[in-house]
Design a protein around this motif. Structure first.
Motif, PDB file in Angstrom:
ATOM      1  N   ASP A 394       0.829  -1.219   0.000  1.00 44.38           N
ATOM      2  CA  ASP A 394       0.000   0.000   0.000  1.00 44.38           C
ATOM      3  C   ASP A 394       0.860   1.266   0.000  1.00 44.38           C
ATOM      4  OD1 ASP A 394      -2.066  -1.783   0.135  1.00 44.38           O
ATOM      5  OD2 ASP A 394      -2.427  -1.511   2.280  1.00 44.38           O
ATOM      6  N   SER A 395       1.776   1.298  -0.922  1.00 39.51           N
ATOM      7  CA  SER A 395       2.741   2.405  -0.923  1.00 39.51           C
ATOM      8  C   SER A 395       2.605   3.255  -2.191  1.00 39.51           C
ATOM      9  CB  SER A 395       4.154   1.824  -0.863  1.00 39.51           C
ATOM     10  OG  SER A 395       4.378   1.045  -2.015  1.00 39.51           O
ATOM     11  N   ILE A 396       3.460   4.227  -2.268  1.00 37.30           N
ATOM     12  CA  ILE A 396       3.502   5.103  -3.442  1.00 37.30           C
ATOM     13  C   ILE A 396       3.713   4.249  -4.696  1.00 37.30           C
ATOM     14  CG2 ILE A 396       4.810   7.001  -4.495  1.00 37.30           C
ATOM     15  CD1 ILE A 396       5.738   7.652  -1.557  1.00 37.30           C
ATOM     16  N   GLN A 397       4.665   3.314  -4.581  1.00 36.96           N
ATOM     17  CA  GLN A 397       5.018   2.450  -5.702  1.00 36.96           C
ATOM     18  C   GLN A 397       3.836   1.583  -6.152  1.00 36.96           C
ATOM     19  OE1 GLN A 397       7.682   2.413  -7.427  1.00 36.96           O
ATOM     20  NE2 GLN A 397       7.354   0.536  -8.611  1.00 36.96           N
ATOM     21  N   THR A 398       3.174   0.914  -5.206  1.00 39.62           N
ATOM     22  CA  THR A 398       2.071   0.013  -5.588  1.00 39.62           C
ATOM     23  C   THR A 398       0.913   0.820  -6.177  1.00 39.62           C
ATOM     24  OG1 THR A 398       1.222   0.028  -3.321  1.00 39.62           O
ATOM     25  CG2 THR A 398       2.640  -1.820  -3.916  1.00 39.62           C
ATOM     26  N   ALA A 399       0.681   2.002  -5.615  1.00 39.18           N
ATOM     27  CA  ALA A 399      -0.415   2.838  -6.142  1.00 39.18           C
ATOM     28  C   ALA A 399      -0.096   3.273  -7.578  1.00 39.18           C
ATOM     29  CB  ALA A 399      -0.628   4.053  -5.251  1.00 39.18           C
ATOM     30  N   ARG A 400       1.161   3.628  -7.816  1.00 40.35           N
ATOM     31  CA  ARG A 400       1.542   4.041  -9.179  1.00 40.35           C
ATOM     32  C   ARG A 400       1.353   2.889 -10.168  1.00 40.35           C
ATOM     33  NH1 ARG A 400       6.738   7.651  -7.389  1.00 40.35           N
ATOM     34  NH2 ARG A 400       5.583   9.598  -7.257  1.00 40.35           N
ATOM     35  N   GLU A 401       1.768   1.704  -9.749  1.00 35.56           N
ATOM     36  CA  GLU A 401       1.618   0.539 -10.636  1.00 35.56           C
ATOM     37  C   GLU A 401       0.147   0.311 -10.980  1.00 35.56           C
ATOM     38  OE1 GLU A 401       5.509  -1.699  -8.778  1.00 35.56           O
ATOM     39  OE2 GLU A 401       3.548  -2.599  -8.431  1.00 35.56           O
ATOM     40  N   LEU A 402      -0.709   0.456  -9.969  1.00 30.95           N
ATOM     41  CA  LEU A 402      -2.135   0.221 -10.196  1.00 30.95           C
ATOM     42  C   LEU A 402      -2.759   1.319 -11.059  1.00 30.95           C
ATOM     43  CD1 LEU A 402      -2.966  -1.183  -6.688  1.00 30.95           C
ATOM     44  CD2 LEU A 402      -3.576  -2.309  -8.835  1.00 30.95           C
ATOM     45  N   LEU A 403      -2.287   2.535 -10.890  1.00 31.64           N
ATOM     46  CA  LEU A 403      -2.794   3.625 -11.740  1.00 31.64           C
ATOM     47  C   LEU A 403      -2.441   3.332 -13.192  1.00 31.64           C
ATOM     48  CD1 LEU A 403      -1.943   6.757  -9.546  1.00 31.64           C
ATOM     49  CD2 LEU A 403      -4.233   6.082 -10.291  1.00 31.64           C
ATOM     50  N   LEU A 404      -1.189   2.926 -13.418  1.00 33.70           N
ATOM     51  CA  LEU A 404      -0.753   2.601 -14.782  1.00 33.70           C
ATOM     52  C   LEU A 404      -1.563   1.449 -15.342  1.00 33.70           C
ATOM     53  CD1 LEU A 404       3.135   2.928 -14.489  1.00 33.70           C
ATOM     54  CD2 LEU A 404       1.591   4.351 -15.870  1.00 33.70           C
ATOM     55  N   TYR A 405      -1.776   0.433 -14.494  1.00 29.46           N
ATOM     56  CA  TYR A 405      -2.545  -0.742 -14.914  1.00 29.46           C
ATOM     57  C   TYR A 405      -3.941  -0.327 -15.399  1.00 29.46           C
ATOM     58  CZ  TYR A 405      -5.238  -5.051 -14.518  1.00 29.46           C
ATOM     59  OH  TYR A 405      -6.072  -6.097 -14.777  1.00 29.46           O
ATOM     60  N   ASN A 406      -4.489   0.732 -14.750  1.00 29.00           N
ATOM     61  CA  ASN A 406      -5.830   1.189 -15.112  1.00 29.00           C
ATOM     62  C   ASN A 406      -5.808   2.284 -16.180  1.00 29.00           C
ATOM     63  OD1 ASN A 406      -8.143  -0.058 -13.351  1.00 29.00           O
ATOM     64  ND2 ASN A 406      -6.336   0.079 -12.039  1.00 29.00           N
ATOM     65  N   GLY A 407      -4.653   2.469 -16.785  1.00 32.03           N
ATOM     66  CA  GLY A 407      -4.573   3.406 -17.909  1.00 32.03           C
ATOM     67  C   GLY A 407      -4.566   4.872 -17.514  1.00 32.03           C
ATOM     68  N   VAL A 408      -4.256   5.148 -16.244  1.00 34.05           N
ATOM     69  CA  VAL A 408      -4.199   6.551 -15.812  1.00 34.05           C
ATOM     70  C   VAL A 408      -2.798   7.091 -16.127  1.00 34.05           C
ATOM     71  CG1 VAL A 408      -4.422   8.152 -13.858  1.00 34.05           C
ATOM     72  CG2 VAL A 408      -5.822   6.058 -13.934  1.00 34.05           C
ATOM     73  N   GLU A 409      -2.755   8.240 -16.768  1.00 34.43           N
ATOM     74  CA  GLU A 409      -1.449   8.853 -17.079  1.00 34.43           C
ATOM     75  C   GLU A 409      -0.846   9.421 -15.810  1.00 34.43           C
ATOM     76  OE1 GLU A 409      -0.744  11.806 -20.210  1.00 34.43           O
ATOM     77  OE2 GLU A 409      -2.458  10.827 -21.180  1.00 34.43           O
ATOM     78  N   ILE A 410       0.372   9.030 -15.521  1.00 32.12           N
ATOM     79  CA  ILE A 410       0.967   9.587 -14.293  1.00 32.12           C
ATOM     80  C   ILE A 410       2.347  10.202 -14.582  1.00 32.12           C
ATOM     81  CG2 ILE A 410      -0.270   8.057 -12.743  1.00 32.12           C
ATOM     82  CD1 ILE A 410       2.280   6.412 -12.384  1.00 32.12           C
TER      83      ILE A 410
END
Ligand code: UTP
Length: 410
Positions: A394-410
């Motif tokens: 539940d960290s910055i890294q895992t959240a970023r991975e999940l955002l990318l997985y869902n097609g969110v531009e980060i």
């Protein structure tokens, strides 16, 4: 001058150290400090003294609570969506963002919502949440009134951030801030901590007081004026959650229940999440440390784990019911934390390990005050990306991975 009643309390509760620096303060600082003493709730010491009894809960009877699974939700999707859109169009639903926490695990010195979760572009957590509600606004054509709970510690920064960023495109007149209450912190030997010679250590008193604070801020008038009947309460840290989405709103309203909770399937039987269940016949959330080995492994008639659905802090509550239970008091939890303080010499100390307790009430304890709760399953990888820790789970890294997985531009 310190009032006699306060001096009496100081003596009664063995808090004489609170006066250690009083005589060294300027007249102006004395006045400010006296005000803090006046507002200090000494009865927290009683809670501390009774902590061993508080922990001993009465014999509770836990049972599994069925969830509405994704497959069923998908089958009834159109029906739910229609009911949800109708309610949202009539402005019957408001959203409440709980942003009063200190986010100590993340170790970011600003409100958590100001954290930039972006990599190649700026994407603040607040921005991301607003964009999630905006999806619903676009779908229904109506703005969802948004209530934001802050604490005395982060209120100024939060408001200023929204102003500076033009509310991330949200309708400014539909955003209402309110400030939650604070509670003192206490050392392991029962003394209130001080953070300066003229300051008692105070921290936000947990997310359980959100409704009381909202009422105290006079926002019930606004809720009535708009005609809001339901509130979707959500946390600041889940950057993937959908907020007030029509399917969830519709499913809740059609269930006839006064509350609902989004849940995700647990990653494993021992995952450290609160799990939906029934306690003494009423809906409840059992914390992972309360879950016995037998409960963790119990299977239902379909061979699935019986206590399998973890809460993600995204609930809907019916306002009328909330008003009915508003007077009920929630359990106050004592949570071990690292609490900065000043020592006998007045020097600041920042402990590396927990050195005392903070007092908190929790929103998850509210669920048990309702007769029924719709347990609504959402897809974990699409709706659950909490930013709790700097690293690891539940960290910055895992959240970023999940955002990318869902097609969110980060
Ligand atoms: P957490 O349980 O993650 O607590 O809050 P926290 O204080 O933010 O973080 P840590 O434990 O210090 O790392 C869950 C949600 O409840 C809100 C938080 O802002 C988050 O949205 N919350 C928590 C409040 O609004 N007020 C509080 O007093 C505590």
């Amino acid at each position: 001058m310190i009032e006699a009643s306060i001096l009496e309390n100081i003596k009664k509760y063995n808090q004489e150290h609170l006066l250690r620096y009083y005589e060294t303060l300027s007249d102006e600082d004395k006045k400010k400090y006296e005000k803090q003493l006046e507002e200090l709730d000494f009865t927290y010491v009683d809670l501390f003294n009774n902590k061993d009894n508080n922990c001993k809960e009465d014999k509770n009877v836990f049972e599994p609570l069925q969830a509405m699974k994704i497959s069923e939700i998908n089958q009834r999707k159109e029906e739910f969506k229609k009911a949800g859109i109708e309610a949202l169009k009539k402005k019957k639903v408001g959203a409440v963002l709980l942003a009063g926490g200190q986010g100590t695990r993340l170790g970011f010195d600003k409100p958590k919502g100001m954290f930039n979760i972006g990599v190649n572009k700026q994407l603040y957590i607040f921005e991301r949440l607003v964009s999630n509600i905006m999806d619903v606004v676009k779908e229904t054509g109506e703005v969802v009134p948004l209530f934001i709970m802050t604490s005395e510690i982060n209120d100024h920064d939060t408001r200023e951030f929204f102003e500076q960023n033009n509310y991330f495109g949200y309708d400014k007149d539909s955003v209402f801030f309110f400030v939650q209450s604070m509670a003192p912190s206490i050392s392991f030997d029962g003394k209130f901590y001080m953070t300066a010679k003229d300051k008692i250590s105070l921290s936000p008193n947990g997310n359980g007081g959100w409704f009381t604070s909202l009422v105290k801020a006079g926002l019930m008038d606004k809720i009535k004026e708009i005609g809001i009947e339901w509130l979707n309460v959500f946390s600041v840290d889940n950057v993937l959650q959908r907020i007030a989405n029509p399917e969830f709103v519709g499913a809740t309203i059609l269930s006839g229940y006064p509350s609902s909770s989004k849940v995700v399937k647990k990653a494993d039987p021992h995952e450290r999440v609160g799990v939906m269940c029934r306690k003494n016949g009423k809906p409840s959330i059992v914390e992972y440390y309360e879950l016995t080995e037998d409960m963790a492994n119990e299977k239902d008639e379909n061979g699935e784990l019986a206590y399998n659905y973890g809460v993600i802090l995204n609930y809907m509550f019916n306002i009328e019911k909330l008003m009915e239970i508003a007077g009920n008091s929630l359990v106050t939890h004592m949570v071990e934390k690292k609490i900065p303080y000043i020592d006998q010499n007045g020097d600041e100390v920042k402990p590396d390990t927990p050195n005392g307790y903070k007092f908190e009430t929790l929103i998850l304890d509210m669920i048990n005050m309702f007769d029924n709760c719709l347990v609504y399953e959402v897809e974990r990888k699409n709706e659950f990306a909490p930013v709790k820790n700097k690293e690891g789970v539940d960290s910055i890294q895992t959240a970023r991975e999940l955002l990318l997985y869902n097609g969110v531009e980060i």
